[in-house]
Design a protein around this motif. Structure first.
Motif, PDB file in Angstrom:
ATOM      1  N   VAL B  29     -19.189 -10.737  15.461  1.00  0.00           N
ATOM      2  CA  VAL B  29     -19.789 -10.981  14.152  1.00  0.00           C
ATOM      3  C   VAL B  29     -21.266 -10.602  14.162  1.00  0.00           C
ATOM      4  O   VAL B  29     -21.762  -9.946  13.246  1.00  0.00           O
ATOM      5  CB  VAL B  29     -19.609 -12.453  13.742  1.00  0.00           C
ATOM      6  CG1 VAL B  29     -20.240 -12.710  12.399  1.00  0.00           C
ATOM      7  CG2 VAL B  29     -18.128 -12.810  13.697  1.00  0.00           C
ATOM      8  N   LEU B  30     -21.965 -11.007  15.203  1.00  0.00           N
ATOM      9  CA  LEU B  30     -23.377 -10.632  15.336  1.00  0.00           C
ATOM     10  C   LEU B  30     -23.555  -9.934  16.678  1.00  0.00           C
ATOM     11  O   LEU B  30     -22.954 -10.314  17.678  1.00  0.00           O
ATOM     12  CB  LEU B  30     -24.264 -11.878  15.292  1.00  0.00           C
ATOM     13  CG  LEU B  30     -24.188 -12.715  14.026  1.00  0.00           C
ATOM     14  CD1 LEU B  30     -25.000 -13.988  14.200  1.00  0.00           C
ATOM     15  CD2 LEU B  30     -24.680 -11.935  12.826  1.00  0.00           C
ATOM     16  N   GLU B  31     -24.382  -8.885  16.648  1.00  0.00           N
ATOM     17  CA  GLU B  31     -24.584  -8.125  17.871  1.00  0.00           C
ATOM     18  C   GLU B  31     -26.054  -7.791  18.045  1.00  0.00           C
ATOM     19  O   GLU B  31     -26.650  -7.189  17.154  1.00  0.00           O
ATOM     20  CB  GLU B  31     -23.788  -6.807  17.797  1.00  0.00           C
ATOM     21  CG  GLU B  31     -22.492  -6.847  18.562  1.00  0.00           C
ATOM     22  CD  GLU B  31     -21.750  -5.530  18.408  1.00  0.00           C
ATOM     23  OE1 GLU B  31     -21.254  -5.036  19.401  1.00  0.00           O
ATOM     24  OE2 GLU B  31     -21.698  -4.992  17.291  1.00  0.00           O
ATOM     25  N   SER B  54     -23.373 -17.034   7.411  1.00  0.00           N
ATOM     26  CA  SER B  54     -23.203 -18.445   7.767  1.00  0.00           C
ATOM     27  C   SER B  54     -23.221 -18.629   9.272  1.00  0.00           C
ATOM     28  O   SER B  54     -23.802 -19.596   9.782  1.00  0.00           O
ATOM     29  CB  SER B  54     -21.894 -18.984   7.207  1.00  0.00           C
ATOM     30  OG  SER B  54     -21.904 -18.938   5.815  1.00  0.00           O
ATOM     31  N   THR B  55     -22.609 -17.682   9.975  1.00  0.00           N
ATOM     32  CA  THR B  55     -22.609 -17.740  11.434  1.00  0.00           C
ATOM     33  C   THR B  55     -24.042 -17.733  11.958  1.00  0.00           C
ATOM     34  O   THR B  55     -24.403 -18.526  12.831  1.00  0.00           O
ATOM     35  CB  THR B  55     -21.827 -16.546  12.006  1.00  0.00           C
ATOM     36  OG1 THR B  55     -20.537 -16.523  11.394  1.00  0.00           O
ATOM     37  CG2 THR B  55     -21.685 -16.642  13.501  1.00  0.00           C
ATOM     38  N   LEU B  56     -24.852 -16.861  11.403  1.00  0.00           N
ATOM     39  CA  LEU B  56     -26.255 -16.773  11.816  1.00  0.00           C
ATOM     40  C   LEU B  56     -26.969 -18.109  11.595  1.00  0.00           C
ATOM     41  O   LEU B  56     -27.693 -18.608  12.454  1.00  0.00           O
ATOM     42  CB  LEU B  56     -26.947 -15.652  11.026  1.00  0.00           C
ATOM     43  CG  LEU B  56     -28.420 -15.430  11.335  1.00  0.00           C
ATOM     44  CD1 LEU B  56     -28.605 -14.977  12.774  1.00  0.00           C
ATOM     45  CD2 LEU B  56     -29.026 -14.407  10.381  1.00  0.00           C
ATOM     46  N   LEU B  57     -26.727 -18.707  10.428  1.00  0.00           N
ATOM     47  CA  LEU B  57     -27.384 -19.970  10.109  1.00  0.00           C
ATOM     48  C   LEU B  57     -26.926 -21.085  11.057  1.00  0.00           C
ATOM     49  O   LEU B  57     -27.721 -21.938  11.465  1.00  0.00           O
ATOM     50  CB  LEU B  57     -27.083 -20.351   8.655  1.00  0.00           C
ATOM     51  CG  LEU B  57     -28.310 -20.666   7.817  1.00  0.00           C
ATOM     52  CD1 LEU B  57     -29.278 -19.515   7.835  1.00  0.00           C
ATOM     53  CD2 LEU B  57     -27.905 -21.006   6.405  1.00  0.00           C
ATOM     54  N   ILE B  60     -28.726 -20.703  14.253  1.00  0.00           N
ATOM     55  CA  ILE B  60     -30.120 -21.123  14.150  1.00  0.00           C
ATOM     56  C   ILE B  60     -30.227 -22.648  14.110  1.00  0.00           C
ATOM     57  O   ILE B  60     -31.094 -23.244  14.732  1.00  0.00           O
ATOM     58  CB  ILE B  60     -30.781 -20.484  12.908  1.00  0.00           C
ATOM     59  CG1 ILE B  60     -30.895 -18.969  13.120  1.00  0.00           C
ATOM     60  CG2 ILE B  60     -32.155 -21.085  12.665  1.00  0.00           C
ATOM     61  CD1 ILE B  60     -31.382 -18.219  11.909  1.00  0.00           C
ATOM     62  N   SER B  61     -29.288 -23.288  13.408  1.00  0.00           N
ATOM     63  CA  SER B  61     -29.362 -24.752  13.295  1.00  0.00           C
ATOM     64  C   SER B  61     -28.997 -25.432  14.607  1.00  0.00           C
ATOM     65  O   SER B  61     -29.342 -26.586  14.818  1.00  0.00           O
ATOM     66  CB  SER B  61     -28.413 -25.240  12.205  1.00  0.00           C
ATOM     67  OG  SER B  61     -27.083 -25.049  12.622  1.00  0.00           O
ATOM     68  N   GLY B  62     -28.259 -24.730  15.470  1.00  0.00           N
ATOM     69  CA  GLY B  62     -27.812 -25.365  16.707  1.00  0.00           C
ATOM     70  C   GLY B  62     -26.418 -25.937  16.592  1.00  0.00           C
ATOM     71  O   GLY B  62     -25.918 -26.539  17.526  1.00  0.00           O
ATOM     72  N   LEU B  63     -25.783 -25.773  15.428  1.00  0.00           N
ATOM     73  CA  LEU B  63     -24.398 -26.232  15.280  1.00  0.00           C
ATOM     74  C   LEU B  63     -23.469 -25.419  16.168  1.00  0.00           C
ATOM     75  O   LEU B  63     -22.410 -25.872  16.556  1.00  0.00           O
ATOM     76  CB  LEU B  63     -23.947 -26.094  13.823  1.00  0.00           C
ATOM     77  CG  LEU B  63     -24.242 -27.267  12.906  1.00  0.00           C
ATOM     78  CD1 LEU B  63     -23.938 -26.916  11.471  1.00  0.00           C
ATOM     79  CD2 LEU B  63     -23.470 -28.490  13.334  1.00  0.00           C
ATOM     80  N   ASP B  64     -23.855 -24.192  16.432  1.00  0.00           N
ATOM     81  CA  ASP B  64     -23.081 -23.295  17.284  1.00  0.00           C
ATOM     82  C   ASP B  64     -24.042 -22.652  18.277  1.00  0.00           C
ATOM     83  O   ASP B  64     -25.242 -22.583  18.011  1.00  0.00           O
ATOM     84  CB  ASP B  64     -22.441 -22.196  16.417  1.00  0.00           C
ATOM     85  CG  ASP B  64     -20.933 -22.226  16.536  1.00  0.00           C
ATOM     86  OD1 ASP B  64     -20.444 -22.730  17.564  1.00  0.00           O
ATOM     87  OD2 ASP B  64     -20.266 -21.748  15.606  1.00  0.00           O
ATOM     88  N   GLN B  65     -23.507 -22.192  19.390  1.00  0.00           N
ATOM     89  CA  GLN B  65     -24.359 -21.539  20.387  1.00  0.00           C
ATOM     90  C   GLN B  65     -24.060 -20.043  20.402  1.00  0.00           C
ATOM     91  O   GLN B  65     -22.904 -19.650  20.298  1.00  0.00           O
ATOM     92  CB  GLN B  65     -24.085 -22.125  21.768  1.00  0.00           C
ATOM     93  CG  GLN B  65     -24.368 -23.607  21.883  1.00  0.00           C
ATOM     94  CD  GLN B  65     -25.805 -23.941  21.528  1.00  0.00           C
ATOM     95  OE1 GLN B  65     -26.733 -23.212  21.898  1.00  0.00           O
ATOM     96  NE2 GLN B  65     -25.995 -25.025  20.799  1.00  0.00           N
ATOM     97  N   PRO B  66     -25.091 -19.205  20.566  1.00  0.00           N
ATOM     98  CA  PRO B  66     -24.833 -17.761  20.675  1.00  0.00           C
ATOM     99  C   PRO B  66     -24.150 -17.435  22.006  1.00  0.00           C
ATOM    100  O   PRO B  66     -24.337 -18.149  22.986  1.00  0.00           O
ATOM    101  CB  PRO B  66     -26.232 -17.147  20.608  1.00  0.00           C
ATOM    102  CG  PRO B  66     -27.166 -18.230  20.993  1.00  0.00           C
ATOM    103  CD  PRO B  66     -26.520 -19.519  20.602  1.00  0.00           C
ATOM    104  N   ASP B  67     -23.338 -16.367  21.998  1.00  0.00           N
ATOM    105  CA  ASP B  67     -22.701 -15.944  23.248  1.00  0.00           C
ATOM    106  C   ASP B  67     -23.702 -15.229  24.140  1.00  0.00           C
ATOM    107  O   ASP B  67     -23.692 -15.363  25.355  1.00  0.00           O
ATOM    108  CB  ASP B  67     -21.525 -15.005  22.953  1.00  0.00           C
ATOM    109  CG  ASP B  67     -20.434 -15.713  22.167  1.00  0.00           C
ATOM    110  OD1 ASP B  67     -20.263 -16.925  22.393  1.00  0.00           O
ATOM    111  OD2 ASP B  67     -19.772 -15.069  21.339  1.00  0.00           O
ATOM    112  N   ASP B 160     -27.571 -22.595   3.040  1.00  0.00           N
ATOM    113  CA  ASP B 160     -26.421 -21.691   3.061  1.00  0.00           C
ATOM    114  C   ASP B 160     -25.772 -21.639   1.683  1.00  0.00           C
ATOM    115  O   ASP B 160     -24.883 -22.423   1.378  1.00  0.00           O
ATOM    116  CB  ASP B 160     -25.413 -22.144   4.120  1.00  0.00           C
ATOM    117  CG  ASP B 160     -24.361 -21.071   4.369  1.00  0.00           C
ATOM    118  OD1 ASP B 160     -24.351 -20.062   3.642  1.00  0.00           O
ATOM    119  OD2 ASP B 160     -23.550 -21.241   5.292  1.00  0.00           O
ATOM    120  N   GLU B 161     -26.226 -20.730   0.868  1.00  0.00           N
ATOM    121  CA  GLU B 161     -25.735 -20.587  -0.506  1.00  0.00           C
ATOM    122  C   GLU B 161     -25.625 -21.925  -1.220  1.00  0.00           C
ATOM    123  O   GLU B 161     -24.583 -22.249  -1.774  1.00  0.00           O
ATOM    124  CB  GLU B 161     -24.358 -19.915  -0.516  1.00  0.00           C
ATOM    125  CG  GLU B 161     -24.403 -18.511   0.017  1.00  0.00           C
ATOM    126  CD  GLU B 161     -23.125 -17.740  -0.327  1.00  0.00           C
ATOM    127  OE1 GLU B 161     -22.671 -17.897  -1.476  1.00  0.00           O
ATOM    128  OE2 GLU B 161     -22.630 -17.007   0.527  1.00  0.00           O
TER     129      GLU B 161
END
Ligand SMILES: Nc1ncnc2c1ncn2[C@@H]1O[C@H](COP(=O)(O)OP(=O)(O)OP(=O)(O)O)[C@@H](O)[C@H]1O
Ligand SMILES: [Mg+2]
Lengths: 257, 249
Positions: B29-31, B54-57, B60-67, B160-161
Motif C-alpha cells: 500500500v505504501l512504499e 487511511s493507512t498512512l494516518l 502516523i497515529s501509531g495505531l499500526d506499525q510500518p513494515d 481522516d475524512e
C-alpha cells in the motif's frame, strides 16, 4: 384523545377479565366440574387460607431461595466465564468447546442423576437451576463481548484508555444489552427448572404444594400454585425490564416510555 | 474562557516519515514514502480511494506499525500510541452510553470537567452537554468528536475524512470551525480528504498520494481567511485535479 389513552391502558386487561368471568359462570352453572377447574372464588379462598396458616409464604420463600441461589451461582459463573472467553483468546480456545458440549445436554435430563447425587435436599434443586441459568447468561455475555464495536475500541486506544478503561467504558457497556437479554432468558429457565425439580422431589416449595394438593384432589391449590408460578415469572420479568430501563437509557430501543 | 482552556500550544509537533512502507499480504500500500512536516502546518492529503491515505494516518497515529522505515515525532522514533496525537475519524465514534459531556471527557481525569465544557463551548455545543449522542445530528456529532480531540490539547491532530458524511452546508461550517481552532491553537494538522476544494481551502500544503508514494506536493500560499472563488485557489484546485485524473489507474 383522553378517552383513547384510557382505553389503551385498559385494553390489555379486557380479554383476561372476560375469560375469568366466563370461567366463573361455567363453574357456577356446573358446565365445568369443580374437580377439573374450581371456581375463581375458591382459588382466592384457598389462597387466603394458605396465607393465613403461613404455609403459602413458607413455600414461596422456599422456592424463591432456591431460585435465587441457582440464579446467583449459575448466572455468576456464566457471566464470568462469558467475560473470560469473550476477552481472552486463550481461554476461549480452552473452554468454549467444553461449554458448548455441556449445552447440548438438556439439564432436566439430569434429574435422576441429581436425585442419586443429592437426594431430595436443597442442593439438588439449586444445582439444577444453576445448570439451567448458566448457559443463557454465558452465551449472551460471550456474544455481547465478542460483538463489541472494534471502531470504538480503536478510538479508545487513540484516546489513551488503558485496558481496564477500555473494558469498563467501552466493551462492557456495549455488551450490556446482550447480557440483559441473557438474564431474561435465564429467568424463564430458572422458573421452568424449578417447576420440574419441585414436582419430582421435594418437601417444600410451590411445586411441592401443588403435588401434595394433587394427592388430596385439591384442585384449587394446584391451580393456585400454577398462578403463583406465573406471577413470580412475571415479577422476575418486570425486574429485568426495570433494570433495562435504568441502565439502557442511552439506547434508542429502550427510551423512557 | 474557551480560548483560555484550549491554549496556544508552544510546542507543536514536527513530523517526519522516513522510507515508510506498509504491506497487506502481497499488496504494497505504501512504499518508500518520505515526508517532512514542519510544526504547526496544516497539511491535506488527497488521492484516489484505496490509495492508502487511511493507512498512512494509522501509521502516523501509531495505531499500526510500518513494515519498513520509521515515523518520527520531533526527531524521536514513534512506536507507542498516545504521543500527543489525536485522531478524528470519518464517523464520530462517540460512545452511545455516555452523555455528550462525558464523551468529551474520555481519557481525561474526572477533575477536568470544566475543560471538557470549555471545549464543547468552543464548538458551540455546550447546550447539548447533558444529551445522549443518539439525539444529535451528524454534524453535531462530529463537532463533539472535534471537542473530544481538542480537549487533550493535541500537538498533532489527524483527521481522516471527518467531514465526508456531512451535507455541503454543514461541511463548510465545520471547515471554518476547524480552521478557526487551528489558527487559535496552532497544532500540526493532517487532513485526509477526497474533496480537493476542501484541501485547497484549508491547507498550507496539499499532498497527493498515488502508487504508495507522494506524487505531488504543493504549497498553498493563499492568505487567510480564504475565499473559495479566489482565482489562484481555482487554478491550484484544477492543477491537482488534472494530476489525479491523468494518472493511468
Ligand atoms: N487491515 C487491512 N488488511 C488488508 N488490507 C487492507 C487493510 N487496511 C487497508 N487495506 C488495503 O489497503 C489499501 C489502502 O487502504 P486505505 O484504507 O488506506 O485507503 P484510503 O486511501 O483511505 O481509501 P478511502 O479514500 O476509500 O478511504 C486498500 O486496497 C485496502 O484494501
Ligand atoms: Mg480511508
Amino acid at each position: 384523545m383522553i378517552k383513547l389513552k384510557w382505553f389503551g391502558g385498559v385494553a390489555g386487561w379486557l380479554l383476561p377479565a372476560a375469560l375469568i368471568a366466563a370461567w366463573a359462570v361455567a363453574v357456577q352453572n356446573s358446565w365445568l366440574s369443580s374437580q377439573i377447574l374450581p371456581a375463581p372464588i375458591d382459588i382466592v379462598r384457598s389462597a387466603i387460607n394458605l396465607a393465613a396458616s403461613g404455609e403459602l409464604t413458607a413455600n414461596i420463600a422456599a422456592s424463591a431461595v432456591r431460585a435465587g441461589w441457582g440464579l446467583l451461582i449459575g448466572g455468576g459463573i456464566g457471566f464470568l466465564l462469558g467475560l473470560l472467553n469473550g476477552l481472552s483468546k486463550t481461554a476461549e480456545r480452552l473452554l468454549d468447546t467444553t461449554v458448548q458440549m455441556i449445552r447440548n445436554v438438556p439439564h432436566l435430563a439430569l434429574i435422576p442423576l441429581v436425585i442419586i447425587w443429592f437426594g431430595i435436599g436443597e442442593a439438588g434443586k439449586v444445582f439444577l437451576v444453576t445448570l439451567g441459568v448458566f448457559f443463557p447468561v454465558y452465551a449472551n455475555t460471550y456474544h455481547g463481548i465478542k460483538t463489541s464495536d472494534p471502531q470504538l475500541i480503536e478510538m479508545g486506544r487513540v484516546y489513551g484508555l488503558n485496558r481496564w478503561q477500555l473494558f469498563s467504558q467501552i466493551i462492557f457497556p456495549g455488551a450490556l444489552p446482550s447480557i440483559l437479554v441473557g438474564l431474561r432468558y435465564a429467568l424463564g429457565l430458572m422458573w421452568l427448572t424449578l417447576i420440574v425439580a419441585e414436582t419430582i422431589a421435594t418437601s417444600s416449595g410451590i411445586g411441592y404444594m401443588a403435588m401434595n394438593a394433587r394427592e388430596f384432589m385439591k384442585t384449587d391449590v394446584v391451580v393456585l400454585a400454577i398462578l403463583i408460578y406465573a406471577l413470580l415469572g412475571k415479577l422476575a420479568d418486570a425486574g429485568v425490564h426495570f433494570l433495562e430501563w435504568r441502565v439502557l437509557q442511552w439506547h434508542p430501543g429502550f427510551k423512557r416510555r | 474562557m474557551a480560548t483560555q482552556a484550549i491554549s496556544k500550544n508552544s510546542s507543536n509537533l514536527a513530523l517526519k516519515l522516513e522510507q515508510v512502507g506498509k504491506k497487506f499480504g502481497d499488496l504494497a500500500v505504501l512504499e518508500d514514502l518520505n515526508l517532512d512536516i514542519e510544526p504547526g502546518t496544516f497539511v491535506a492529503i488527497v488521492g484516489r480511494s484505496g490509495c492508502g491515505k487511511s493507512t498512512l494516518l494509522r501509521l502516523i497515529s501509531g495505531l499500526d506499525q510500518p513494515d519498513t522505515g520509521a515515523v518520527y515525532y520531533d526527531g524521536q522514533v514513534h512506536r507507542r500510541l498516545n504521543g500527543g496525537a489525536r485522531v478524528m475519524f470519518q464517523e464520530a465514534r462517540l460512545l452511545p452510553w455516555k452523555k455528550v459531556l462525558d464523551n468529551v471527557c474520555l481519557g481525561l481525569c474526572k477533575q477536568r470537567k470544566d475543560r471538557a465544557l470549555a471545549a464543547l463551548q468552543h464548538v458551540g455545543l455546550e447546550a447539548k452537554a447533558d444529551e445522549w449522542p443518539s439525539v444529535l445530528s451528524g454534524g453535531q456529532r462530529q463537532r463533539v468528536a472535534l471537542a473530544r480531540a481538542l480537549v487533550h490539547e493535541p500537538r498533532l491532530l489527524l483527521l481522516d475524512e471527518p467531514l465526508g458524511a456531512l451535507d455541503a452546508l454543514t461541511r463548510i461550517e465545520m471547515q471554518r470551525l476547524i480552521e478557526k481552532i487551528w489558527l487559535e491553537t496552532g497544532f500540526t494538522a493532517l487532513l485526509v480528504t477526497h474533496d480537493i476544494a476542501e484541501a485547497v481551502a484549508l491547507a498550507d500544503r496539499v499532498i497527493l498520494l498515488d502508487g504508495g508514494k507522494i506524487d505531488l506536493d504543493v504549497a498553498i500560499d493563499l492568505p487567510r481567511p480564504r475565499h473559495r472563488d479566489h482565482p489562484r485557489a481555482i487554478e491550484l484546485e484544477e492543477a491537482i485535479l488534472q494530476r489525479v485524473l491523468n494518472k493511468p489507474e
